[in-house]
Design a protein around this motif. Structure first.
Motif, PDB file in Angstrom:
ATOM      1  N   GLY A   3       0.811  -1.222   0.000  1.00 50.31           N
ATOM      2  CA  GLY A   3       0.000   0.000   0.000  1.00 50.31           C
ATOM      3  C   GLY A   3       0.836   1.259   0.000  1.00 50.31           C
ATOM      4  N   THR A   4       1.882   1.282   0.803  1.00 50.26           N
ATOM      5  CA  THR A   4       2.745   2.459   0.845  1.00 50.26           C
ATOM      6  C   THR A   4       3.456   2.664  -0.482  1.00 50.26           C
ATOM      7  N   THR A   5       3.927   1.571  -1.090  1.00 51.71           N
ATOM      8  CA  THR A   5       4.622   1.688  -2.368  1.00 51.71           C
ATOM      9  C   THR A   5       3.673   2.153  -3.471  1.00 51.71           C
ATOM     10  N   ILE A   6       2.410   1.711  -3.413  1.00 53.69           N
ATOM     11  CA  ILE A   6       1.435   2.172  -4.401  1.00 53.69           C
ATOM     12  C   ILE A   6       1.220   3.681  -4.297  1.00 53.69           C
ATOM     13  N   ILE A   7       1.307   4.211  -3.080  1.00 57.58           N
ATOM     14  CA  ILE A   7       1.181   5.661  -2.902  1.00 57.58           C
ATOM     15  C   ILE A   7       2.454   6.377  -3.350  1.00 57.58           C
TER      16      ILE A   7
ATOM     17  N   ILE B 117       7.644   7.493 -19.876  1.00 62.15           N
ATOM     18  CA  ILE B 117       7.219   6.624 -18.767  1.00 62.15           C
ATOM     19  C   ILE B 117       7.461   5.139 -19.066  1.00 62.15           C
ATOM     20  N   PRO B 118       7.156   4.617 -20.265  1.00 63.46           N
ATOM     21  CA  PRO B 118       7.456   3.192 -20.500  1.00 63.46           C
ATOM     22  C   PRO B 118       8.917   2.831 -20.300  1.00 63.46           C
ATOM     23  N   ASN B 119       9.830   3.746 -20.575  1.00 62.39           N
ATOM     24  CA  ASN B 119      11.255   3.474 -20.403  1.00 62.39           C
ATOM     25  C   ASN B 119      11.737   3.708 -18.975  1.00 62.39           C
ATOM     26  N   LEU B 120      10.812   4.103 -18.090  1.00 59.70           N
ATOM     27  CA  LEU B 120      11.141   4.254 -16.669  1.00 59.70           C
ATOM     28  C   LEU B 120      10.574   3.132 -15.819  1.00 59.70           C
ATOM     29  N   MET B 121       9.717   2.315 -16.405  1.00 60.86           N
ATOM     30  CA  MET B 121       8.982   1.352 -15.595  1.00 60.86           C
ATOM     31  C   MET B 121       9.875   0.278 -14.981  1.00 60.86           C
ATOM     32  N   HIS B 122      11.026  -0.002 -15.600  1.00 57.62           N
ATOM     33  CA  HIS B 122      11.920  -0.969 -14.973  1.00 57.62           C
ATOM     34  C   HIS B 122      12.451  -0.446 -13.645  1.00 57.62           C
ATOM     35  N   LEU B 123      12.726   0.876 -13.584  1.00 58.04           N
ATOM     36  CA  LEU B 123      13.162   1.472 -12.318  1.00 58.04           C
ATOM     37  C   LEU B 123      12.046   1.432 -11.281  1.00 58.04           C
ATOM     38  N   VAL B 124      10.823   1.694 -11.727  1.00 57.54           N
ATOM     39  CA  VAL B 124       9.684   1.693 -10.812  1.00 57.54           C
ATOM     40  C   VAL B 124       9.442   0.295 -10.258  1.00 57.54           C
TER      41      VAL B 124
ATOM     42  N   ILE C  26      11.580  -2.252 -10.032  1.00 59.48           N
ATOM     43  CA  ILE C  26      12.674  -2.646  -9.141  1.00 59.48           C
ATOM     44  C   ILE C  26      12.531  -1.960  -7.788  1.00 59.48           C
ATOM     45  N   THR C  27      12.218  -0.669  -7.791  1.00 63.80           N
ATOM     46  CA  THR C  27      12.053   0.062  -6.535  1.00 63.80           C
ATOM     47  C   THR C  27      10.887  -0.477  -5.727  1.00 63.80           C
ATOM     48  N   PHE C  28       9.799  -0.837  -6.411  1.00 64.90           N
ATOM     49  CA  PHE C  28       8.626  -1.396  -5.730  1.00 64.90           C
ATOM     50  C   PHE C  28       8.999  -2.650  -4.940  1.00 64.90           C
ATOM     51  N   ILE C  29       9.767  -3.530  -5.561  1.00 63.79           N
ATOM     52  CA  ILE C  29      10.081  -4.801  -4.923  1.00 63.79           C
ATOM     53  C   ILE C  29      11.131  -4.619  -3.829  1.00 63.79           C
ATOM     54  N   LEU C  30      12.156  -3.824  -4.100  1.00 70.03           N
ATOM     55  CA  LEU C  30      13.231  -3.664  -3.126  1.00 70.03           C
ATOM     56  C   LEU C  30      12.797  -2.819  -1.928  1.00 70.03           C
ATOM     57  N   GLN C  31      11.904  -1.860  -2.131  1.00 69.80           N
ATOM     58  CA  GLN C  31      11.470  -1.019  -1.028  1.00 69.80           C
ATOM     59  C   GLN C  31      10.424  -1.705  -0.152  1.00 69.80           C
ATOM     60  N   PHE C  32       9.832  -2.752  -0.662  1.00 70.58           N
ATOM     61  CA  PHE C  32       8.810  -3.479   0.086  1.00 70.58           C
ATOM     62  C   PHE C  32       9.340  -3.954   1.437  1.00 70.58           C
ATOM     63  N   SER C  33      10.514  -4.586   1.424  1.00 69.21           N
ATOM     64  CA  SER C  33      11.060  -5.135   2.669  1.00 69.21           C
ATOM     65  C   SER C  33      11.389  -4.040   3.672  1.00 69.21           C
ATOM     66  N   GLY C  34      11.909  -2.906   3.190  1.00 71.94           N
ATOM     67  CA  GLY C  34      12.221  -1.809   4.102  1.00 71.94           C
ATOM     68  C   GLY C  34      10.986  -1.244   4.776  1.00 71.94           C
ATOM     69  N   LEU C  35       9.879  -1.198   4.054  1.00 73.75           N
ATOM     70  CA  LEU C  35       8.637  -0.682   4.626  1.00 73.75           C
ATOM     71  C   LEU C  35       8.050  -1.639   5.654  1.00 73.75           C
ATOM     72  N   VAL C  36       8.210  -2.949   5.427  1.00 73.05           N
ATOM     73  CA  VAL C  36       7.744  -3.927   6.419  1.00 73.05           C
ATOM     74  C   VAL C  36       8.495  -3.740   7.729  1.00 73.05           C
ATOM     75  N   LEU C  37       9.796  -3.556   7.647  1.00 76.14           N
ATOM     76  CA  LEU C  37      10.596  -3.327   8.851  1.00 76.14           C
ATOM     77  C   LEU C  37      10.234  -1.995   9.502  1.00 76.14           C
TER      78      LEU C  37
END
Length: 396
Positions: free
Chosen positions: A175-179, A302-309, A311-322
């Motif tokens: 939820g936080t990453t979606i925001i 935007i289509p050429n930025l989605m790989h960054l988005v 990757i950030t979504f998945i990697l930031q997930f664990s930090g937000l859980v902590l």
């Protein structure tokens, strides 16, 4: 009567997106299909994905809930018997599936798989000769050997509490990453593409926001918005819209403020990438042919930025859980009646000074946090490798 929290919608949307992505990846020949073909070759990544799916299914099961109808008493009046009354507790699908585990409560602490209580009590024992002796012993449990992770101070099963914390962790991470993502894409792309005063203004906004300690903003926001509404546990009629929707959820407000305070790093990354993309030949050609800025951004930037988005979504997930565990530990996270690993750690810290130490609540929360964060990081690394064109060319 079904009950839907504001945070339940996050879980539903995430599962719909995942299902749509899987269908497109398996049936198509595009970008998602290439990523899926790469991931299938990585056995460790597939094992981590299975673990993450199991966590997601537990969160989904804990997000489908309803209130049971309360039957009127036999001596109730006719007028009152016509009124449908529902229970104040909305039990989820997970609660009902584990009703046996939830009902196996004890008097107080018990160690994992123990047959006796952890603390001694004064017991009266009748000897063989008929005499009654008063001794200090560990009384037997009502459900011996059935608590895999033991019980807490009030006799609740620790495994059940840890499973209830899965939904909170998944909601915070997704939820936080979606925001975060819409804020970062909007401001980052606009700052990098238009430049000039737009870039200066957006840089001023996120630089100012970054200079304020995030914990202060979170505390202030939660004191204003998080003190009202659903806190977990009993659902009040005043919290419901149309008898089934709960818009004011403390966990939802926590996602909102964590998203507002965490989008600046991704925004900087997207701004820098947009500065590079806007100078490439195909973007310049689009401008030369008179394509509008909005169409150029939507079709080429935007289509050429989605790989960054992604990757950030998945990697930031664990930090937000902590982060949620830490915030709940210091008392500004979710409500005390809502399942949370941070609440488990906060409750267990007072028991670490006992002799002997009550360690299983802390260990139970640690096992479930570790089981979610580590696979998320490994799977995120695999996604990053799959999206990196240089690594793909090197493997070929």
């Amino acid at each position: 009567m079904p009950v839907i929290l504001a945070t339940d919608i996050i879980i539903y949307l995430v599962f719909l997106v995942i299902i749509a992505g899987i269908v497109l990846a398996r049936n198509g020949d595009g970008y998602l299909s290439q990523i899926w073909q790469h991931l299938k070759k990585n056995k460790l990544a597939m094992a981590c994905m299975i673990i993450l799916v199991l966590y997601g299914l537990v969160a989904l099961g804990d997000s489908i809930r309803w209130r049971d109808k309360i039957e009127p008493a036999p001596n109730a009046t006719v007028a009152s018997s016509k009124t449908t009354i529902y229970s104040a507790n909305a039990h989820s699908l997970l609660d009902r599936a584990l009703s046996g585990l939830r009902a196996k409560d004890e008097k107080t602490f018990s160690a994992p798989l123990a047959t006796k209580l952890f603390v001694k009590e004064t017991l009266e024992i009748t000897a063989a000769d008929g005499t009654v002796k008063t001794v200090r012993e560990h009384p037997p449990l009502k459900h011996p050997g059935s608590h895999l992770l033991g019980t807490d101070k009030v006799g609740g099963d620790v495994l059940m509490a840890a499973l209830k914390g899965v939904r909170t962790g998944v909601v915070i991470g997704t939820g936080t990453t979606i925001i975060i993502i819409p804020f970062a894409i909007l401001f980052g792309v606009f700052a990098g593409y238009f430049g000039g005063w737009v870039d200066d203004l957006i840089q001023y906004i996120y630089t100012t926001l970054s200079s304020i300690p995030g914990i202060l903003l979170i505390v202030s926001f939660m004191l204003i918005f998080g003190s009202e509404g659903y806190q977990g546990g009993v659902i009040k009629e005043s919290d419901l819209w149309f008898g089934l929707f709960v818009p004011s959820d403390r966990l939802f407000w926590l996602c909102v403020i964590m998203g507002i305070t965490s989008w600046t790093d991704l925004c900087r990354l997207i701004r820098g990438e947009t500065l590079k993309l806007r100078e490439l030949e195909y973007v310049q050609a689009a401008k030369a042919f008179g394509v509008s800025n909005i169409k150029t951004i939507l079709r080429h930037i935007i289509p050429n930025l989605m790989h960054l988005v992604l990757i950030t979504f998945i990697l930031q997930f664990s930090g937000l859980v902590l982060a949620e565990a830490v915030l709940s530990y210091i008392g500004i996270g979710v409500g005390p009646e809502m399942g949370s690993w941070g609440n488990m750690i906060n409750t267990a810290r007072m028991e670490l000074s006992r002799e002997p130490v009550v360690w299983w609540s802390l260990v139970g929360a640690f096992i479930f946090i570790f089981g979610l964060v580590l696979p998320a990081n490994i799977f995120g690394d695999a996604i990053r490798d799959a999206l990196d064109p240089k690594l793909r060319l090197g493997r070929k």
